[in-house]
Design an enzyme around this catalytic site. Sequence first.
Site, mmCIF file in Angstrom:
data_model
loop_
_atom_site.group_PDB
_atom_site.id
_atom_site.type_symbol
_atom_site.label_atom_id
_atom_site.label_comp_id
_atom_site.label_asym_id
_atom_site.label_seq_id
_atom_site.Cartn_x
_atom_site.Cartn_y
_atom_site.Cartn_z
ATOM 1 C CD GLN A 178 -2.437 -1.219 2.766
ATOM 2 O OE1 GLN A 178 -3.445 -0.604 3.053
ATOM 3 N NE2 GLN A 178 -1.821 -1.980 3.648
ATOM 4 C CG ASN A 179 4.108 1.276 2.375
ATOM 5 O OD1 ASN A 179 3.022 1.477 2.908
ATOM 6 N ND2 ASN A 179 5.077 0.607 2.963
ATOM 7 C CB VAL A 180 2.606 5.991 -2.544
ATOM 8 C CG1 VAL A 180 1.186 5.456 -2.598
ATOM 9 C CG2 VAL A 180 2.739 7.058 -1.451
ATOM 10 C CG HIS B 5 -3.182 2.327 -1.707
ATOM 11 N ND1 HIS B 5 -3.159 2.289 -0.331
ATOM 12 C CD2 HIS B 5 -4.318 1.684 -2.075
ATOM 13 C CE1 HIS B 5 -4.228 1.647 0.117
ATOM 14 N NE2 HIS B 5 -4.939 1.264 -0.915
ATOM 15 C CB CYS C 11 -3.459 19.864 -21.604
ATOM 16 S SG CYS C 11 -3.716 19.554 -19.832
ATOM 17 C CG ASN D 237 1.118 -3.743 13.384
ATOM 18 O OD1 ASN D 237 1.439 -2.972 14.285
ATOM 19 N ND2 ASN D 237 0.454 -3.359 12.309
ATOM 20 C CB ALA E 256 8.148 -4.792 9.875
#
Length: 252
Positions: free
Chosen positions: A103-105, A121, A157, A219, A237
Amino acid sequence: MSDAGSVAVLAERLAAHPRTTVLTGAGVSVASGVPSFRGMGGLWKGKRATDMATPDAFARDPAGVWAWYDWRRQQLAMCAPNRAHEVIASWSRSLDDFTLVTQNVDGLHERADTENVVRFHGSIWEVRCWENCDASPGSWWDDTAPLEAVPPPCPYCGGLLRPGVVWFGEAIPPDALERSLAAAECELFIVAGTSAVVHPAASLVDVARDHGAFTVEVNPDETPASGSVDLVLRGPAEEVLDAVEALGDRPA
Ligand code: APR
């Protein structure tokens, strides 16, 4: 940290080379200095990170939202992968059938040379035309250069660019969703560093369980997933995965 027996259970499972999928969240990047969304540091200039990551917030104040992403990009450029990223990358190379759904960007898994990464994500290092203008590729493209203007203009554009991340209320990219659902049908599913409250990512562990996978949570804190996984490894972790790897008996 979690007890040695639980660590050994996961190490033994991995030694059998099961079809393995790891789902990560912001917690795996905490040791790299990246603030998580819902923990301490999830605030920027008094605004909650989760309130800025929406299409409405961007439509109201694109410069303000981009200022936050620009700040995060600058912070991330100074961060390095930690031991959690390294161990997951090592598994991605040594296990026969491995998928990482993140999920980490932040791009830290990729920087650790992890193979077969699904970016659930999106990525903060990609952009797209906010209007999806006809001249642009129609999908996200790489943009890792420091921003010259905030908000940055679409080079096709002249309108607005938007960050290549999936915001609250937006659909998961179909390809990422399809690959993740397929990967959840595995034998060993490890969920690490996520509060497990954002769906559909948080539902992947249920898909894995329904498929018969052995499910594990890594966790330091209890989450909604804790009660239903087969094994809980309580701890950061970067420490837990390092301990598992230290017991590992797999070729590098
Ligand atoms: N190791 C593992 N987990 C940790 C660590 C650590 N060192 N430090 C904290 N954690 C845990 C926290 O206890 C929490 O359960 O990581 C989790 C981080 O949760 P969130 O901040 O909610 O991040 P995440 O689960 O990735 O959020 C999901 O929500 O905001 C959106 O799109 C955004 O991808 C994000 C999604």
